[in-house]
Design an enzyme around this catalytic site. Sequence first.
Site, PDB file in Angstrom:
ATOM      1  N   GLY A  11       6.258  -2.746   3.120  1.00  0.00           N
ATOM      2  CA  GLY A  11       4.988  -2.091   2.839  1.00  0.00           C
ATOM      3  C   GLY A  11       3.981  -3.124   2.356  1.00  0.00           C
ATOM      4  N   ALA A  13       3.255  -4.222  -0.560  1.00  0.00           N
ATOM      5  CA  ALA A  13       3.717  -5.163  -1.585  1.00  0.00           C
ATOM      6  C   ALA A  13       4.557  -6.272  -0.955  1.00  0.00           C
ATOM      7  CB  ALA A  13       4.527  -4.413  -2.652  1.00  0.00           C
ATOM      8  N   THR A  43       3.059   3.023   2.504  1.00  0.00           N
ATOM      9  CA  THR A  43       1.763   2.382   2.746  1.00  0.00           C
ATOM     10  C   THR A  43       1.073   2.976   3.975  1.00  0.00           C
ATOM     11  OG1 THR A  43       2.601   0.327   1.790  1.00  0.00           O
ATOM     12  CG2 THR A  43       0.659   0.145   3.213  1.00  0.00           C
ATOM     13  N   TYR A  45       1.023   5.779   5.174  1.00  0.00           N
ATOM     14  CA  TYR A  45       0.491   7.142   5.056  1.00  0.00           C
ATOM     15  C   TYR A  45      -0.661   7.261   4.057  1.00  0.00           C
ATOM     16  CZ  TYR A  45       4.483   8.251   7.893  1.00  0.00           C
ATOM     17  OH  TYR A  45       5.376   8.278   8.933  1.00  0.00           O
ATOM     18  N   GLY A  48      -6.601   8.030   1.283  1.00  0.00           N
ATOM     19  CA  GLY A  48      -7.876   7.969   0.564  1.00  0.00           C
ATOM     20  C   GLY A  48      -8.494   6.591   0.531  1.00  0.00           C
ATOM     21  N   GLU A 115     -12.916   9.605  -6.115  1.00  0.00           N
ATOM     22  CA  GLU A 115     -11.764  10.506  -6.226  1.00  0.00           C
ATOM     23  C   GLU A 115     -11.601  10.925  -7.676  1.00  0.00           C
ATOM     24  OE1 GLU A 115      -8.459   8.439  -4.449  1.00  0.00           O
ATOM     25  OE2 GLU A 115      -9.159   8.887  -2.429  1.00  0.00           O
ATOM     26  N   ASP A 222      15.525   3.472  -3.765  1.00  0.00           N
ATOM     27  CA  ASP A 222      16.707   2.590  -3.696  1.00  0.00           C
ATOM     28  C   ASP A 222      16.608   1.375  -4.629  1.00  0.00           C
ATOM     29  OD1 ASP A 222      16.936   4.333  -1.611  1.00  0.00           O
ATOM     30  OD2 ASP A 222      17.288   2.836  -0.065  1.00  0.00           O
ATOM     31  N   HIS A 243       0.906  15.366  -5.943  1.00  0.00           N
ATOM     32  CA  HIS A 243      -0.424  15.453  -5.360  1.00  0.00           C
ATOM     33  C   HIS A 243      -0.786  16.922  -5.270  1.00  0.00           C
ATOM     34  CE1 HIS A 243      -3.921  14.936  -2.894  1.00  0.00           C
ATOM     35  NE2 HIS A 243      -3.821  13.632  -3.070  1.00  0.00           N
ATOM     36  N   ARG A 291      -5.586  14.216 -11.145  1.00  0.00           N
ATOM     37  CA  ARG A 291      -4.571  14.912 -10.344  1.00  0.00           C
ATOM     38  C   ARG A 291      -3.638  15.807 -11.136  1.00  0.00           C
ATOM     39  NH1 ARG A 291      -2.868  10.342  -5.995  1.00  0.00           N
ATOM     40  NH2 ARG A 291      -4.905  10.479  -5.030  1.00  0.00           N
ATOM     41  N   HIS A 352       4.516  12.941  -5.083  1.00  0.00           N
ATOM     42  CA  HIS A 352       3.648  12.003  -4.386  1.00  0.00           C
ATOM     43  C   HIS A 352       3.844  10.550  -4.799  1.00  0.00           C
ATOM     44  CE1 HIS A 352       0.136  10.752  -2.193  1.00  0.00           C
ATOM     45  NE2 HIS A 352      -0.492  10.332  -3.283  1.00  0.00           N
ATOM     46  N   GLU A 376       5.218   0.157  -5.546  1.00  0.00           N
ATOM     47  CA  GLU A 376       5.534   1.435  -6.201  1.00  0.00           C
ATOM     48  C   GLU A 376       6.877   1.423  -6.931  1.00  0.00           C
ATOM     49  OE1 GLU A 376       4.552   4.821  -3.808  1.00  0.00           O
ATOM     50  OE2 GLU A 376       5.555   6.213  -5.177  1.00  0.00           O
ATOM     51  N   ARG A 387      -1.007   7.886 -12.856  1.00  0.00           N
ATOM     52  CA  ARG A 387      -1.746   6.910 -12.044  1.00  0.00           C
ATOM     53  C   ARG A 387      -3.140   7.426 -11.699  1.00  0.00           C
ATOM     54  NH1 ARG A 387      -1.647   6.080  -5.724  1.00  0.00           N
ATOM     55  NH2 ARG A 387      -1.429   8.312  -5.895  1.00  0.00           N
ATOM     56  N   LEU A 393      -2.453   0.836  -4.232  1.00  0.00           N
ATOM     57  CA  LEU A 393      -2.540  -0.218  -3.208  1.00  0.00           C
ATOM     58  C   LEU A 393      -3.069  -1.494  -3.861  1.00  0.00           C
ATOM     59  CD1 LEU A 393      -3.998   1.935  -0.268  1.00  0.00           C
ATOM     60  CD2 LEU A 393      -1.680   1.023  -0.410  1.00  0.00           C
TER      61      LEU A 393
HETATM   62  C1  LIG Z   1       0.664  10.330   1.871  1.00  0.00           C
HETATM   63  C2  LIG Z   1       0.332   9.237   0.886  1.00  0.00           C
HETATM   64  C3  LIG Z   1      -0.983   8.932   0.605  1.00  0.00           C
HETATM   65  C4  LIG Z   1      -1.296   7.908  -0.292  1.00  0.00           C
HETATM   66  N1  LIG Z   1      -2.609   7.587  -0.504  1.00  0.00           N
HETATM   67  C5  LIG Z   1      -2.898   6.532  -1.283  1.00  0.00           C
HETATM   68  C6  LIG Z   1      -4.233   6.075  -1.416  1.00  0.00           C
HETATM   69  O1  LIG Z   1      -5.150   6.607  -0.803  1.00  0.00           O
HETATM   70  N2  LIG Z   1      -4.480   5.005  -2.224  1.00  0.00           N
HETATM   71  C7  LIG Z   1      -3.479   4.363  -2.912  1.00  0.00           C
HETATM   72  O2  LIG Z   1      -3.758   3.410  -3.644  1.00  0.00           O
HETATM   73  N3  LIG Z   1      -2.210   4.781  -2.796  1.00  0.00           N
HETATM   74  C8  LIG Z   1      -1.894   5.818  -1.992  1.00  0.00           C
HETATM   75  N4  LIG Z   1      -0.598   6.221  -1.859  1.00  0.00           N
HETATM   76  C9  LIG Z   1       0.452   5.453  -2.554  1.00  0.00           C
HETATM   77  C10 LIG Z   1       0.677   4.132  -1.821  1.00  0.00           C
HETATM   78  O3  LIG Z   1       0.605   4.341  -0.441  1.00  0.00           O
HETATM   79  C11 LIG Z   1       2.032   3.549  -2.170  1.00  0.00           C
HETATM   80  O4  LIG Z   1       2.211   3.528  -3.553  1.00  0.00           O
HETATM   81  C12 LIG Z   1       2.154   2.130  -1.655  1.00  0.00           C
HETATM   82  O5  LIG Z   1       1.813   2.083  -0.304  1.00  0.00           O
HETATM   83  C13 LIG Z   1       3.565   1.621  -1.871  1.00  0.00           C
HETATM   84  O6  LIG Z   1       3.681   0.385  -1.227  1.00  0.00           O
HETATM   85  P1  LIG Z   1       5.023  -0.433  -1.385  1.00  0.00           P
HETATM   86  O7  LIG Z   1       4.826  -1.677  -0.600  1.00  0.00           O
HETATM   87  O8  LIG Z   1       5.387  -0.539  -2.794  1.00  0.00           O
HETATM   88  O9  LIG Z   1       6.152   0.491  -0.702  1.00  0.00           O
HETATM   89  P2  LIG Z   1       6.233   1.142   0.748  1.00  0.00           P
HETATM   90  O10 LIG Z   1       4.972   0.993   1.481  1.00  0.00           O
HETATM   91  O11 LIG Z   1       6.751   2.521   0.587  1.00  0.00           O
HETATM   92  O12 LIG Z   1       7.360   0.271   1.463  1.00  0.00           O
HETATM   93  C14 LIG Z   1       8.715   0.384   1.053  1.00  0.00           C
HETATM   94  C15 LIG Z   1       9.567  -0.475   1.969  1.00  0.00           C
HETATM   95  O13 LIG Z   1      10.856  -0.648   1.386  1.00  0.00           O
HETATM   96  C16 LIG Z   1      11.862  -0.460   2.372  1.00  0.00           C
HETATM   97  N5  LIG Z   1      13.094  -0.054   1.724  1.00  0.00           N
HETATM   98  C17 LIG Z   1      13.282   0.913   0.790  1.00  0.00           C
HETATM   99  N6  LIG Z   1      14.581   0.976   0.423  1.00  0.00           N
HETATM  100  C18 LIG Z   1      15.226   0.024   1.149  1.00  0.00           C
HETATM  101  C19 LIG Z   1      16.585  -0.386   1.242  1.00  0.00           C
HETATM  102  N7  LIG Z   1      17.553   0.180   0.531  1.00  0.00           N
HETATM  103  N8  LIG Z   1      16.896  -1.384   2.104  1.00  0.00           N
HETATM  104  C20 LIG Z   1      15.941  -1.978   2.881  1.00  0.00           C
HETATM  105  N9  LIG Z   1      14.624  -1.622   2.834  1.00  0.00           N
HETATM  106  C21 LIG Z   1      14.285  -0.628   1.978  1.00  0.00           C
HETATM  107  C22 LIG Z   1      11.278   0.609   3.274  1.00  0.00           C
HETATM  108  O14 LIG Z   1      11.964   0.634   4.513  1.00  0.00           O
HETATM  109  C23 LIG Z   1       9.825   0.125   3.356  1.00  0.00           C
HETATM  110  O15 LIG Z   1       9.730  -0.912   4.301  1.00  0.00           O
HETATM  111  C24 LIG Z   1      -0.258   7.226  -0.955  1.00  0.00           C
HETATM  112  C25 LIG Z   1       1.064   7.534  -0.681  1.00  0.00           C
HETATM  113  C26 LIG Z   1       1.366   8.528   0.238  1.00  0.00           C
HETATM  114  C27 LIG Z   1       2.803   8.840   0.532  1.00  0.00           C
END
Ligand SMILES: Cc1cc2nc3c(=O)[nH]c(=O)nc-3n(C[C@H](O)[C@H](O)[C@H](O)COP(=O)(O)OP(=O)(O)OC[C@H]3O[C@@H](n4cnc5c(N)ncnc54)[C@H](O)[C@@H]3O)c2cc1C
Length: 509
Positions: A11, A13, A43, A45, A48, A115, A222, A243, A291, A352, A376, A387, A393
């Site tokens: 994602g 991060a 990410t 999905y 906003g 927002e 995980d 949400h 929220r 959410h 996250e 939050r 993001l």
């Molecule tokens: C519908 C929706 C709308 C949102 N809208 C907003 C917004 O408008 N603005 C905002 O700031 N935030 C928003 N958020 C929150 C934000 O999208 C997330 O907090 C952020 O994208 C998380 O990014 P990340 O890189 O931490 O994790 P993620 O993007 O969830 O990526 C996680 C990764 O870890 C991998 N993974 C997990 N477990 C394992 C494992 N055991 N082994 C191997 N790989 C694994 C997954 O396959 C994936 O690749 C929203 C979230 C959702 C669901």
Amino acid sequence: MRTDFLVIGSGIAGLTYALKVAKQFPEKKVVVMTKAAADETNTKYAQGGIAVVNDLENDSFEKHIDDTLIAGDGLCNEKVVEIVVKEGPERVDEIIQWGAKFDKEADGDYKRGKEGGHSEFRILHHKDVTGKEMERALIDAVTRQPNIEFVKHCFVIDIITQHHLGYLITKATPDVECYGVYVLNRQTNQIEKIDSKIILLATGGNGQVYRTTTNPSIATGDGVAMVYRAKGRIENMEFIQFHPTALYEAGMKGQSFLITEAVRGDGGILRNKDGESFMERYDSRKDLAPRDIVARAIDSEMKRTGTEHVWLDCRHFSKEKFIEHFPNIYDKCMSIGIDITKDMIPVAPAAHYSCGGIKTDEWGRSSIKNLYACGECASTGLHGANRLASNSLLEAMVFAHRCYLDAIDKVDQLVFREDVPDWNAKGTAEPREMILITQSLKEIQLVMSDYVGIVRNDIRLQRAMRRLDLLWEETEHLYQSSAFRKESRGLHYNTDYPGKSSLVQNIVL
Ligand SMILES: Cc1cc2nc3c(=O)[nH]c(=O)nc-3n(C[C@H](O)[C@H](O)[C@H](O)COP(=O)(O)OP(=O)(O)OC[C@H]3O[C@@H](n4cnc5c(N)ncnc54)[C@H](O)[C@@H]3O)c2cc1C
């Protein structure tokens, strides 16, 4: 496999960090692992947008800091809030340089949305698919970086520590170290060992532990579970953000479609079953209250009126403007027969965002050496008890950068351990009936939704604890070959061992 840098998660991060370390050390290999397809992440999905102060005429760092602290309800780490807000604009500029596009006004300035909980218009967005655009830009940039190896469909199971070398590790053990991970390769169905000097957990959220969630199926917490099992520190897991407005579809399970808060930012009004706008009864900020307040208000209206959803009224919007800002939502609603110019949208709260997670310091370091966490799955101190919308993001990018800065200074002082054993499956057996696992997952989702939902009390939480303990125990037993008599004999008929064994006689314990 052996690598200097191992990144778990693709994602915002994980990819931001991977790009930075790979650019810094073109001669070193960076491995990014994901358990699903490359872009199947929370990410992708995000709708906003990203909260950032980049209009100092009308906004200020102080205002963004205050808004974040108010939302966090007294539990934010003020230093971290300041770091994220002040370093945010540089990180947003960076992703723009890597190719992400945000919507602009006719004069070339960025369009800024508002927002719940924000005192100013500061949300940059790409229509209503901001996350998809950011993920696209990052994957494109990662693909262009030759020293990044992308490993898909590999499920990381555990981080490797001294525990795997035979030492007793407890929560009180100082200097727990991480040497790599064990990972289930879904193609070969084998568990492989990956040695790495530095490991970043960027495994995202855990919405899927609830029956209804806006999170995709990968979001099962995980990374947090791995650190918990390894006796690392996690915190604030009780702060799950619901949400307020996921699209309600009768009988829907799994991932619900999100109706972004920006719709209310643009004037959408929540109404109960009788068509009455009700937010004014709960908060002076009405539909733009934070929220948690809106989610609790909806929960209360649903309980009071005995309905499974409330309505979001956008019938007064100009159709062209709605489609311009929210094309994805417009299409989704039309696909299930809701014309937002004539019909109200049925909405209900859904799990959410996880505000807590793996406890990290201001450089993204976890309590386990050589193990970083961001995005996250981490609890950096930014969100506190709640939050602020669209801060996540931003936080992911700021902390990916900080993890990178800290890691690049360390990597050359570290050496691989030569004594890490391969995965040891002794004493365990593969469950024969996967349906038992599926059933346990369903039970967890029910327990969490019914007893650890938006409004909780002690009796509900105690019930949840007892039921979750039982599920834990049953799951452990499923994998342990716990019965000593591995045969069917006399009164002991076991479908796993229908025949008699010539080896086993009386079992004396
Ligand atoms: C519908 C929706 C709308 C949102 N809208 C907003 C917004 O408008 N603005 C905002 O700031 N935030 C928003 N958020 C929150 C934000 O999208 C997330 O907090 C952020 O994208 C998380 O990014 P990340 O890189 O931490 O994790 P993620 O993007 O969830 O990526 C996680 C990764 O870890 C991998 N993974 C997990 N477990 C394992 C494992 N055991 N082994 C191997 N790989 C694994 C997954 O396959 C994936 O690749 C929203 C979230 C959702 C669901």
